[in-house]
Scaffold this active site. Structure first.
Site, PDB file in Angstrom:
ATOM      1  CG  ASN A 281      -1.719   1.258   1.380  1.00 12.46           C
ATOM      2  OD1 ASN A 281      -1.820   2.033   0.430  1.00 12.46           O
ATOM      3  ND2 ASN A 281      -2.302   1.465   2.551  1.00 12.46           N
TER       4      ASN A 281
ATOM      5  CE  LYS B  15       0.086   3.513   4.638  1.00 12.98           C
ATOM      6  NZ  LYS B  15      -0.052   3.654   6.062  1.00 12.98           N
TER       7      LYS B  15
ATOM      8  CD  GLU C 192      -3.044   5.556   6.512  1.00 12.66           C
ATOM      9  OE1 GLU C 192      -2.989   5.642   5.276  1.00 12.66           O
ATOM     10  OE2 GLU C 192      -2.145   5.013   7.195  1.00 12.66           O
TER      11      GLU C 192
ATOM     12  CD  GLU D 148      -3.618  -2.755   7.211  1.00 11.59           C
ATOM     13  OE1 GLU D 148      -2.489  -2.955   6.790  1.00 11.59           O
ATOM     14  OE2 GLU D 148      -4.272  -1.733   6.907  1.00 11.59           O
TER      15      GLU D 148
ATOM     16  CB  SER E  88       4.977  -1.574  12.080  1.00 13.85           C
ATOM     17  OG  SER E  88       4.477  -0.259  12.270  1.00 13.85           O
TER      18      SER E  88
HETATM   19  C1  PEP Z   1      -0.899   0.117   5.943  1.00 11.34           C
HETATM   20  O1  PEP Z   1      -0.984   1.282   5.639  1.00 11.34           O
HETATM   21  O2  PEP Z   1      -1.755  -0.672   5.540  1.00 11.34           O
HETATM   22  C2  PEP Z   1       0.199  -0.308   6.798  1.00 11.34           C
HETATM   23  C3  PEP Z   1       0.146  -1.501   7.316  1.00 11.34           C
HETATM   24  O3  PEP Z   1       1.204   0.600   6.998  1.00 11.34           O
HETATM   25  P1  PEP Z   1       2.619   0.314   7.738  1.00 11.34           P
HETATM   26  O4  PEP Z   1       3.168  -0.960   7.158  1.00 11.34           O
HETATM   27  O5  PEP Z   1       3.457   1.504   7.405  1.00 11.34           O
HETATM   28  O6  PEP Z   1       2.325   0.177   9.189  1.00 11.34           O
END
Ligand code: PEP
Length: 252
Positions: A10, A12, A98, A168, A213
């Site tokens: 992703n 973003k 988000e 998540e 993360s």
């Molecule tokens: C995400 O945006 O779906 C995500 C898991 O971000 P990150 O890996 O940066 O935590």
């Protein structure tokens, strides 16, 4: 039941078309080397067409990060499922935290978007996950089950089976704080049980990704768990070497 692992990036609101397509040689080399694993990239709307063209002939899927629930109309700034398939997308993320917590999308809006994605024949990644305050209060399972119940309401079993669920936990996204493999597995097992009870027999073949993360250092420990079928990766997916290292860890 063996489910093919899916590692999804992703991106973003990052990367121009030139930056996105510069990723392609690394992805082509990775899929040629890593058998038995699926890769998917979710760039900005603007990069979908260029990336889909650049990855044509490979097994790497390209998807969008969001869609609107209506097929067309007076919705300034929005993009429909048909526009995404027209641009070469085969997948779409729905209900990312988000979108839920920064843009204010309710469970009801997420449900409408999931239905729209399925109508457009896109394979959706439905994101669910609790806030830190909800986990601290011991409500994480109830929150995730509420999100699932709302999203899958009215979705027929054969359609539901096309959905990938991404757990998540909001407190783990972009924070550097990852769920421990035991905690992730506990929730993934709960998601699988919910799907078995409410979607049906197809639940056993549905993929449940972990996101929050994930990096090359923690991927192997998480993917080793029975119900962790891959990752949705944010920050660590922006660099080809780190994304490919996660895919390598997941391919065992
Ligand atoms: C995400 O945006 O779906 C995500 C898991 O971000 P990150 O890996 O940066 O935590």
């Amino acid at each position: 039941m063996s489910r093919r692992k899916l590692i999804a990036a992703n991106w973003k609101m990052n990367k121009t078309v030139a930056e996105a397509t510069a990723f392609v040689p690394a992805l082509r080399a990775a899929v040629a080397r890593l058998a038995g694993i699926d890769l998917a990239i979710f760039p900005s709307f603007f990069c979908v067409r260029a990336l889909a063209d650049a990855l044509a002939g490979t097994s790497v899927a390209v998807g969008a990060q969001d869609l609107h629930w209506e097929p067309n109309g007076a919705f300034t700034g929005e993009v429909s499922g048909a526009m995404l398939t027209d641009a070469g997308a085969t997948m779409v993320i729905v209900g990312h935290s988000e979108r839920r917590h920064v843009m204010g999308e309710s469970d009801e809006i997420v449900a409408r978007k999931l239905a729209a994605a399925l109508r457009a024949r896109l394979a959706p990644i439905l994101c669910v996950g609790e806030l830190l305050s909800e986990r601290d209060a011991g409500n994480e399972k109830a929150v995730v089950e509420r999100q699932l119940a709302s999203a899958f309401q009215g979705v027929a079993e054969e359609m539901a089976a096309r959905v990938v669920v991404a757990y998540e936990p909001v407190w783990a996204i972009g924070t550097g704080r990852t769920a421990q493999p035991d905690d992730a597995e506990a929730m993934h097992g709960a998601v699988r049980s919910w799907l078995s009870a409410h979607v049906g027999a197809e639940a056993v073949s549905m993929r449940i990704l972990y996101g929050g993360s994930v990096n090359a250092g923690n991927a192997a420990g998480l993917i080793a768990r029975e119900n962790v079928d891959g990752f949705l990766v944010g920050g660590a997916s922006l660099d080809p070497a780190s994304f490919v290292a996660i895919a390598e860890a997941a391919s065992g």
